[in-house]
Structures are given as C-alpha cells and as structure tokens.
Design an enzyme around this catalytic site. Structure first.
Site, mmCIF file in Angstrom:
data_model
loop_
_atom_site.group_PDB
_atom_site.id
_atom_site.type_symbol
_atom_site.label_atom_id
_atom_site.label_comp_id
_atom_site.label_asym_id
_atom_site.label_seq_id
_atom_site.Cartn_x
_atom_site.Cartn_y
_atom_site.Cartn_z
ATOM 1 N N ASP A 533 40.823 30.635 53.401
ATOM 2 C CA ASP A 533 40.796 32.010 53.910
ATOM 3 C C ASP A 533 42.190 32.337 54.478
ATOM 4 O O ASP A 533 43.040 31.446 54.614
ATOM 5 C CB ASP A 533 39.721 32.044 55.007
ATOM 6 C CG ASP A 533 39.398 33.434 55.518
ATOM 7 O OD1 ASP A 533 39.793 34.421 54.877
ATOM 8 O OD2 ASP A 533 38.744 33.507 56.580
ATOM 9 N N GLU A 536 46.928 35.234 52.803
ATOM 10 C CA GLU A 536 47.847 36.293 52.288
ATOM 11 C C GLU A 536 49.306 36.006 52.594
ATOM 12 O O GLU A 536 50.154 36.407 51.779
ATOM 13 C CB GLU A 536 47.419 37.643 52.878
ATOM 14 C CG GLU A 536 46.038 38.103 52.467
ATOM 15 C CD GLU A 536 44.907 37.331 53.152
ATOM 16 O OE1 GLU A 536 45.143 36.792 54.238
ATOM 17 O OE2 GLU A 536 43.816 37.268 52.572
ATOM 18 N N ASP A 610 36.417 41.297 53.951
ATOM 19 C CA ASP A 610 35.595 41.785 55.063
ATOM 20 C C ASP A 610 35.062 43.193 54.840
ATOM 21 O O ASP A 610 35.564 44.168 55.397
ATOM 22 C CB ASP A 610 36.401 41.710 56.361
ATOM 23 C CG ASP A 610 36.825 40.279 56.660
ATOM 24 O OD1 ASP A 610 36.272 39.357 56.017
ATOM 25 O OD2 ASP A 610 37.701 40.092 57.516
#
Ligand code: NOJ
Length: 953
Positions: A533, A536, A610
């Site tokens: 997760d 980025e 999300d």
C-alpha cells in the site's frame, strides 16, 4: 469539474492537488497549444528533420531534428529514432543531444543526472521489440520518407521533414498522426540567467520585457508551501496525437469517470482539466473527474466501427493528457454525417519522448500487442480469485480466528483474510504487535487447515527508530531514497518519521528479498501473502502528499523522472522476495498493489483505493474496473462496501453482487467504520451477500479460465461491449455491463438505490437466457432488454453459443473445491451450437509452464457434444506430475444443456471416452412458460482431462 461527494458528504481537498495551470510545464504546453490554435494556418512547428541526417537500417530510421529556438535562427539538436518491430508496433523516440552528452550545468550544486530519463523501458518493456527487418523505405524525397512495415507490409509510416510529423497509415488510410497540430515540444536546456532587477529610479526596458519568454515557471516552483528546486530547469516533452475518424478513446487509467474518455477543454459536459497521471494518494477522491489517482497506465486506444488503434506513451514523469473531439467539416450538401477526429495532447514533465504506435485493427489485437510489450497479467494464486475478507483492522489473532470460524458457521465461502497496518508492532513492518498478535503461527495454521490464506500489509516507508533492524540496515546500507542534498530523505507517514526504500536500486531489492524469508519474517507461513500500500509513494508531509520531485534515486535519477514507476518497483521487490522465501519453494506470489504503472500486471492485483460507502462509488467502480481490463491490468477490483463510511445494508449487498464480478473481489473498510462482515447483516441481507459470494465460487473454474486467457493474450477478464462487439456503435460508450471472459455470461449489476429492474443493452442477434431461470429472453440486437432485479437478484444473462465450467457445491474456500467434479453449462445458440473452454492447473506453482495443466475445448454441434484437448497436445506423452495424477480422478459430473435441441429429448445418451462407452441419464425439460427447453445429463462420469463425446445423431 463536477463535485460528487458521496452520501457520507466527503470530498477530496481539491486544492491539495495541482490543476494544470499550477503545474508549470502543463501550463506552458497548454499555452503553447492555445498560441498555435490562435495562429491557425500561420503556425508552424519549429522542429525540422535534417534531410541529410536520415539513415535507415534493419528496421530502424535514425535522424536529427533541429529545433529553431529563437528569431535569430539558433537551433538545438534532437536525435530521432523510429523503430519498426516484428510485433507490428512502431516506436518513436526523441532525445536532446545537449543533455544526452551531459553538456549542461545543474543548478543548486545538484547531484542529479544530467540526461533525460531513458530507463523506463527497463522496468516496463518485456518483449515485442525485435526489429522488423522487412520494414522498408518505399519512397523518399526532400519532403518525406515513407516506410512500409507490419503484417503483409500493410502499415506505413510517413515521416514528414519540415516540420517533423509522422502519419501512421493502415491500408493507405491515416489512423494516428503525430504533430499534426504542431504541438510537439521538447523544452531544450538553457542556463539560468539571473535578470538583474532594475535599479532604483530605472524603468525596465519595456521592449525587452515584451520579447522575453515568460520564465516564471521555468525554475524553482512552489505549490502548497513546498518548493521544487528543479536543478535542470524546464525539460518538458509534449506531442499532439490525432486519431482521424475516431470518436472514442479509452484507457489512460486511473481516473474516475466514464470508460469512453471525455473532452478536457471545457464545454457542455466536458472536463476543464486534462487527465492527469501522477500517482497520488488522493484522500477521499471525487467521481467523474480527470484528477490523478494512485496508478497510471499511459496507454490509450482509439476505437471506431471496424478499427482500433493505440498509443503507448512510455514516460514515468508527471503527465497530462488533453482530449478534444473535432467534427470534420464537410460539404453542407453532403448527406453523410461528419466524422469526428479525436485530438489528444500529451505533456510530460521530463524524460525522452518514447511512444509506441499500435495499428490494430481490432481491440483484441491491441490488447495482445500491448501485452507482448509490457507483459501479460500473471497467472494468479487460485485463492486470489476467491472472496477476500478485509478491514482496517482485525484487532488480534483471536479476532481473525473468530471471523474465520463465523464465516464457516454461516457457510460463507472465503479464501483470504487480511491484516492491515495495526498487526505490526508500532507500525514497524515485518514485526507483530506482541500482545494482540502473540500467536501468528497458530492463526496462520487455523487458516491453512481451512484451505485459506492470510495477507499482510507491508508499506515502503520504514519507521526511523532505534532498535529496529530494518531501519538501521536501510540507512547503513544506504538503500533509501535521498533528498536533493543527497542525504537520506526523511518524511512522515503512518509510523511517523520514516525513510523510503529505493527499489530502483538492485541492492535494495536484494536486501528486501531477504526480509521475507520464513526465518526472517517470523510468524509467516506458506499461506501468507502481501499487500503493498502507500507506494505512490504517499508522504503525508510531502508536496501533493508524495515525495519531492528533486529527491534522488539510484544512479542519481531525480524522483521527478521516475515517479510513476515507484509503485511498480516496490511491488517488483516484494515479488522477488515472495519467490525466494525458501530455497526450492517455487510458488506464485500474490501481491496487491495500490500504485501501479504499465507492466504492474505481471506482479499481482490492484484495487481502486479509498472509495466511499456510497451508491455513486459503487456505480463508478464498474467503468474503472473495465478500464483496467482494456489497459492491460485486468486483475482489478474496488473495496466492496466502500472504504469510508458505513454502507446501508441494501448498498452493501448490491456491492457484493457487483464485487462478485470484479476480477479482484475484496471487502474492505476504514478503521472508523462499523464491523460489516457478511454474517452480521441480519438474515435477509446475509443470505443475499452469501448467494453472491457462492455464485462467485461456483463459477471459479470459469473465472480461472478467464484469468488464463488474460495471461495468454491480454484479453480483459471482464469485457466491455466495444471489446466483444467492436462493430456495434451503440455499445462503444457502454460501461455498466460486462461479459465474464469468453463465457458469454453478461452481467449488469445493480448500482442504484431502490432500483429493482434494469435495462441490459443487447449487442447481437444471438439468443440470451436468464442465468438462473433459463428463461429465453425476448431480445433484439441493439435494443435494451428490461429485466427485473429485486434485492436478491443479479441481472445475469447467458449468451447462446457458449459452454462454461462450474463447480456446483460451493465449499469454504477455493482450495477445498480444487478436486471437486465439474458441471458444464451449455448455452445453445440459435443455430444449436456452442463452444467453450476450461483451463485448470494447480493454482499455486509454476508447473503450468512445463505443461502441467488441463486445457479442454468443448463443442456442441447438431450431432455431438465433445471435449477435446484445446491445444492438440498428446495427453499420453505428457509427464504426469502429482497434480495431474490427482486430477485423473476428477470427473464431469453433470452437463446442463440450456436451449437443448430436440435431439436431447431422450432418456439416455451414450458417452464415449477412453475407449469405452456407457449410457448416461438425461432429464429433458421441454420449453414451458417462457423457459427454454433444457436437459440435465448426469452423472456423466468422464474424466475432465480426457477426450469424450456424446453423439446425438
Ligand atoms: C490506505 C489504503 O488505501 C487503505 O486501504 C488502508 O486501509 C489504509 N491505507 C491503512 O493501511
């Protein structure tokens, strides 16, 4: 840009992310485009190919482009290559000589590399780049060079010299044009010259000021309190790419909004902003927006009736794409409708120009050619295609074991339970919270006994704290990303102050691999898999919630150059770790990633981040998942139930019904949301959610076969209408219904509140049956079919002409169904025929690469139903590994023939297999009350891996 806050009233803080006008290079290139448009025919691109520089050898043209950089005629040199590949793609690259030769100086004593970044291909391109030696120049004069290439030399690239333009043609027609509008722009290097401020009392020379270019965004650039030092100054690369005659363009995920991309230059219903590709942790993202999200795939496809073409823009820096659709002007007296040309404008902050052109002509050609270039989606762990139960967080090992038991008690199948952040000790990855997760092995073993797996979250930020070996090693071995001063970069994320592993560095990958070994990461077992997760990367105190662009990676590339690749490199390092956990153990990894780039499909699955527990987010998930599928990364899904907020029960069950059709099917929820495991919903809703999950499980063999097809040739796992029916124009913009692989199963999940019927668009003249009732639907090609859909119903049709495999007893997990017998469903076409496939392997190892799989082709014609080896392999000569041995005892249990021709109306049929023949009972149900005639044949008793036939004549 429209605001569509979810029911929970949340909306992204838009001002935290740049608009084009706040991103210097985007603003400059948009202005460049406006300026060119304003000058219309007097505008001339300043890039010209030097005629004498052209050479052509072995499928590759090389030349130099001169850019005129001022009114005195000064120029800069830009080396050009155009390469033609056996795969049928053409590749255009342009570099800048001065930077290539490092003849530039950097500002601020920067240690960064001087060249334009040219290594994206190292991470992305895995094949399809053998040069096409048959490509040849068919014409050359002082104005242009024509090169024929591709299959049967049907493709042609016409390279114009002054100005530089390329026109890609197929069968003589233009399909893709570069620099047709003159927006090609590579900002050449220039030294930073301080303009002395006018002395007091002196006026600035007005003429000079007027003539000077606007430098305000060339150098240091600030946004939201962060300043980017830009040591190389302006370096952007931009190009207009037109698709003449094409009205629809798809791809360039990840964005919310329709699959058929919108125009971005304003006007009714259009976006005002270009689509942005700059992988970001966008908190509470909004819908119907070109804003960037967590991942990016710069692959765009243009489609019209009879033709599909594509471009792949291989650049990992921040990128913006403008889209305008222009109606071609035609003679007003002509009766033909004007054609639309889609004009796109691609703008990246740095790097070389590197673009692949794919000339199709079908959507299938594009997905397979693109897959050949960037890799096909990996064969999954079998458990990864079942249902996943996740939340932030299951609070202890007992909690996990309890959920596991309850799922069983309620007879709800699931394959994997997930642990988010809080299983760790103080957010230090590779550790366990000692009190709540005192017995991870006990927990893992219970799951193992039930044929299930566990996924653990591992993020790329490493807590900076004493006594944590991961932190001290990362620093002492110098494996973390550096800041602009070339010291280890510190930033803020979940654990507080952290450092970020630099997975561009081979040594960092080696180190990372070691952390996954069973004896290093204690508490993990064979059934532990990983969730990457925040890759980025998300940095809470960084510009736009990510890393400063002037940070420095391995071999001194600036973060700006490689940003969009970061998530891919992290997932790659984890992948390497998972395949080397134990010597001699070779198992397929399963890794979920949030951030991705072209090529990430080789490494695992993605999800859409999300989202919110709101109906509009449920609706938005379908085009997003479809778009992933056509963009080469089909193993995709959205958080079932919605991440933020608390879904009402109807929403949650509709989400299960939709999620059962995502390739990646996982429920997830925010830490502040109420518990919502499917057994908690109360009898009615629990039953509905359970039915959706069980539907997924009975269809697992069909899903696995669809995953196999994606792995083989890049076909999307769930398919939009334009892809399956590329000639039906009315279907080109439809993005709320889908086919599952090549099963002919057509689903249109309900995504609206209180909606109890829906209209399914019917793409062809085939017959369609209701999946559950076998009712023959009264359909008409190109028309909508209204079907009812009470809360417990999923609109699901079977297209005539297909055969798909099922396993009719849903058990607790995929592993526990692994050796169950099969049911075959035959959905008979109008012509009385059908065909389909089953692919199955051990779902775990790489033995399938050595022939250890079963691949059957089923076919029904008027006289026989048959199963044959799909690839014509000789089963007898196959090495019989352990799994194949066990599969010998797996049989076809029953065959359901829907729309059964009269030939099936008998009590018995004879089946022949392995040199024997035996009778099998048939229950024939004649057509009645709108239901199609159907026959249930069984028990069949033929081995799934063997040839068999039922002769009907
Ligand atoms: C962000 C992810 O998108 C979300 O799914 C996860 O629960 C949180 N990080 C916490 O790890």
């Amino acid at each position: 840009m429209g605001h569509f806050p979810g029911a929970s009233g949340l909306a992204v803080k838009e001002h935290d992310f740049k608009k084009c006008h706040q991103s210097g290079f985007c603003k400059r290139n948009r202005e460049y485009a406006d300026n060119a448009a304003a000058q219309k025919s007097t505008w001339s691109s300043p890039y010209n190919v030097i005629h004498d520089s052209i050479s052509f050898n072995d499928g590759q043209l090389q030349a130099v482009i001169l850019k005129t950089i001022n009114s005195e005629g000064a120029t800069e040199r830009f080396p050009l290559t155009v390469t033609f590949h056996k795969s049928g793609t053409a590749r255009v690259t342009v570099d800048e000589e001065k930077r290539q030769k490092k003849e530039i100086t950097l500002r601020h004593d920067s240690q960064a590399r001087k060249e334009r970044y040219n290594e994206a291909e190292k991470w992305v391109v895995v094949g399809g780049v053998d040069k096409d030696e048959n490509a040849k120049i068919s014409h050359q004069d002082k104005d242009q060079v024509n090169i024929n290439y591709g299959p049967d030399s049907k493709f042609e690239a016409v390279i114009r010299l002054s100005p530089f333009e390329v026109d890609f043609r197929r069968d003589g027609d233009s399909h893709v044009k570069f620099n047709d509008n003159g927006l090609f722009n590579m900002e050449h290097w220039r030294p930073h010259v301080e303009n002395p401020a006018p002395k007091e009392g002196e006026e600035a020379n007005q003429v000079e000021v007027a003539q000077k270019e606007d430098e305000s965004t060339w150098w240091d650039e600030s946004f939201g309190g962060n300043t980017d030092s830009k040591p190389r100054g302006p370096e952007s690369v931009a190009l207009d790419i037109s698709f003449p005659g094409y009205e629809h363009v798809y791809g360039i995920p990840e964005h919310t909004g329709p699959m058929s991309l919108k125009q971005t230059r304003g006007g009714d219903g259009n976006f005002e902003e270009p689509y942005r590709l700059y992988n970001s942790d966008v908190f509470e993202y909004i819908l119907d927006s070109p804003m960037t999200l967590y991942g990016s795939i710069p692959f765009m496809q243009a489609h019209r009736k009879g033709s599909s073409v594509g471009v792949f823009w291989l650049n990992a820096a921040e990128t913006w794409v403008d889209i305008v659709k222009a109606k071609d002007s035609i003679n007003p007296l002509s009766l033909s409708t004007p054609k639309t040309t889609t004009k796109t404008h691609w703008i990246s902050e740095s790097g070389i120009l590197d673009v692949f052109v794919l000339l199709g002509p079908t959507p299938r050609d594009l997905t397979s050619t693109y897959g050949e270039l960037t890799g096909y989606s990996a064969m999954p762990q079998e458990l990864a295609i079942g249902y996943h139960q996740c939340r932030w967080n299951y609070i202890s090992d007992d909690d996990v074991k309890d959920v596991d038991r309850k799922m069983d008690r309620f007879k709800i199948p699931y394959d994997v339970i997930w642990l988010d952040l809080e299983y760790t000790d103080d957010r230090k990855y590779f550790t366990w919270e000692p009190h709540s997760f005192a017995d991870p092995i006990g927990m893992g073993k219970q799951l193992q006994e039930h044929g299930r797996g566990l996924v653990l979250l591992i993020d790329p930020h490493i807590k900076k704290v004493d006594g944590y070996s991961q932190s001290s090693e990362l620093v002492s071995k110098d494996l973390a990303v550096h800041n602009k001063d070339n010291n280890i970069y510190d930033g803020w994320c979940w654990p507080g102050n952290s450092n970020w592993i630099d997975c561009f560095n081979p040594k960092a990958i080696e180190w990372w691999k070691g952390l996954f070994k069973y004896d290093a990461f204690k508490g993990t077992l064979e059934n532990t898999f990983i969730w990457n997760d925040m890759s980025e990367p998300s940095v809470f105190n960084g510009p736009e919630t990510t890393m400063p662009k002037d940070n420095i990676h391995y071999e001194n590339w600036e973060h700006r150059d490689v940003h969009n690749l970061n998530g891919l490199t992290f997932q790659n390092a984890t992948f390497q770790g998972m395949v080397t956990r134990k010597k001699g153990e070779l198992r397929r990894p399963f890794i979920l990633t949030r951030s991705f780039y072209a090529g990430s499909q080789r490494l695992g699955a993605m999800w859409t981040g999300d989202n919110q527990a709101a109906w509009d987010h449920l609706e938005a998930s379908i085009p997003m998942v479809l778009n992933q599928g056509i963009s080469g990364f089909p193993f995709a899904g959205a958080d079932v139930g919605g991440f933020f907020g608390n879904p009402e029960k109807d929403l949650l069950v509709r989400w299960y019904q939709t999620g059962a059709f995502y390739p990646f099917f996982r429920a997830h929820a925010h830490i502040d949301s109420r518990r919502r495991e499917p057994y908690l919903l109360g009898e009615e809703h629990t039953a509905i959610a359970t039915a959706a999950i069980r539907l997924r499980y009975t269809l697992l063999p069909a899903w696995y076969t669809a995953f196999y097809e994606a792995n083989k040739d890049g076909s999307p796992i769930v398919r939009p209408m334009y892809w399956t029916h590329p000639s039906e124009e009315a279907g080109f913009a439809i993005d709320d219904q889908l086919f599952v692989g090549s099963t002919g199963l057509l689903a249109k999940p309900i995504t609206k509140q209180d909606q109890f019927s829906t209209d399914i668009w019917i793409p062809d003249d085939e017959v369609y049956y209701d999946y559950f009732t076998y009712e023959t639907k009264k359909t008409q090609k190109g028309k909508h079919l209204t079907v009812s859909a009470s809360l417990s119903q999923i609109p699901l049709l079977m297209r005539g002409g297909h055969i798909f495999p099922r396993r009719d007893i849903p058990r607790r997990s995929a592993a526990t169904m692994k050796f169950d017998d099969y049911t075959l469903v035959v959905s008979t076409s109008k012509a009385g025929t059908a065909e389909g496939e089953l692919y199955v392997d051990d779902g775990d190892s790489f033995d399938f690469e050595h022939g250890q799989y079963i691949h059957r082709r089923f076919s029904l014609d008027q006289s026989a139903l048959r199963s044959t080896e799909a690839e014509g392999r000789d089963a007898a000569s196959l090495k019989q590994g352990k799994w194949l041995q066990v599969m010998k005892e797996v049989y076809v249990d029953k065959i359901i023939v829907v729309g059964a021709p009269a030939a099936w109306s008998r009590e018995e049929v004879q089946i022949t297999s392995e040199g024997r023949s035996w009778p099998v009972k048939v229950q024939y149900h004649p057509a009645a009350n709108g239901k199609a005639a159907f026959a249930v044949v069984g028990r069949v008793g033929a081995r799934i891996g063997e040839d068999w036939s039922i002769e009907l004549a």
